[in-house]
Design a protein around this motif. Sequence first.
Motif, short mmCIF file in Angstrom:
data_model
loop_
_atom_site.label_atom_id
_atom_site.label_comp_id
_atom_site.label_asym_id
_atom_site.label_seq_id
_atom_site.Cartn_x
_atom_site.Cartn_y
_atom_site.Cartn_z
N GLY A 23 0.82 -1.21 0.00
CA GLY A 23 0.00 0.00 0.00
C GLY A 23 0.85 1.25 0.00
O GLY A 23 2.03 1.23 -0.33
N GLY A 24 0.24 2.36 0.38
CA GLY A 24 0.97 3.60 0.54
C GLY A 24 1.54 4.17 -0.74
O GLY A 24 0.99 4.00 -1.84
N ALA A 25 2.68 4.82 -0.62
CA ALA A 25 3.28 5.55 -1.74
C ALA A 25 3.67 4.63 -2.88
O ALA A 25 3.53 5.00 -4.06
CB ALA A 25 4.50 6.33 -1.25
N LEU A 26 4.14 3.42 -2.58
CA LEU A 26 4.56 2.52 -3.66
C LEU A 26 3.37 1.98 -4.44
O LEU A 26 3.47 1.74 -5.65
CB LEU A 26 5.41 1.38 -3.11
N ALA A 27 2.25 1.77 -3.77
CA ALA A 27 1.05 1.34 -4.49
C ALA A 27 0.59 2.45 -5.44
O ALA A 27 0.21 2.18 -6.60
CB ALA A 27 -0.06 1.00 -3.51
N HIS A 28 0.65 3.68 -4.99
CA HIS A 28 0.28 4.81 -5.84
C HIS A 28 1.25 4.93 -7.01
O HIS A 28 0.83 5.14 -8.16
CB HIS A 28 0.28 6.10 -5.02
N ARG A 29 2.54 4.76 -6.74
CA ARG A 29 3.51 4.87 -7.81
C ARG A 29 3.36 3.74 -8.82
O ARG A 29 3.55 3.93 -10.02
CB ARG A 29 4.92 4.87 -7.22
N ARG A 30 3.02 2.54 -8.32
CA ARG A 30 2.83 1.40 -9.23
C ARG A 30 1.69 1.68 -10.21
O ARG A 30 1.77 1.31 -11.39
CB ARG A 30 2.53 0.15 -8.40
N ARG A 31 0.67 2.34 -9.74
CA ARG A 31 -0.51 2.60 -10.59
C ARG A 31 -0.37 3.86 -11.43
O ARG A 31 -0.83 3.92 -12.57
CB ARG A 31 -1.75 2.70 -9.71
N TYR A 32 0.26 4.90 -10.87
CA TYR A 32 0.23 6.21 -11.52
C TYR A 32 1.60 6.85 -11.69
O TYR A 32 1.72 8.03 -12.02
CB TYR A 32 -0.65 7.18 -10.71
#
Length: 267
Positions: free
Chosen positions: A70-79
Amino acid sequence: MSYALAVVADAAERLPAAQALADKLQLPCLGCLDPVEVSESAYVLQRGERLQLCATGRKAPGPVCVDFVGGALAHRRRYGGGKGQQVAKAVGLRGGFYPRVVDATAGLGRDAFVLASLGCEVHMLERNPVVRALLRDGLERLQRASLEDTELAAIAMRLTLEEREVSAGEWLAEQAAESVPVVYLDPMFPERGKSARVKKEMAAFHQLVGGDEDADALLEPAFAACYYRTVVKRPRLAPFLADKKPTLSLEGKSGRFDIYTKHGVPG
């Protein structure tokens, strides 16, 4: 008695795991305590649902952990921009070419995870036992989450951690010449006191872990072991590693990637 670092549990049922970790790292275990209540140690590893490195005391910054789900890496993975990201360009990733990467100074594993999420097999090295424990915990939680998420399952299969207590220089020197497609180096750079961009919790992390004072010595064994290239991540204004000018550099707002090429990557 005061300690630089100790281990605590967030609940009684996690105390055996906290004690086992303390024994492995040869650290004291202070029992079940909230980090804000700890006075014997400046930092603690808290064994909870996730392993966290916490500064102690009531005005301490937030905890540091490895979160691949989750967190920042989940956001980076998607966007985060996919293969257009600078780190992807630096290692030579392109359509149909996903080089195997050894991240020889993995730290908290953020760039390693990004590269694995883009399709590269990434093997992480981390000599600091505390940071390696954080990485191992993050990987274990990623593997559990991958049981219910096929995308995470693919990433988890591509991301591994060297379990031996070995320095990056030693590990690289053990490898046959030109046997590693890409070696990635992101040595910890000593923080400047004026660096307002560094979050308080990461400043605390850097204070505990320290800088990689022997970073210059990594370039030669890295370049000997790599086949395509060695990539060095640096602060934008930092000197070249070992004062050796790279073949080319990719520069961003606050950092850059110095690329030392050997054989060309497939076009």
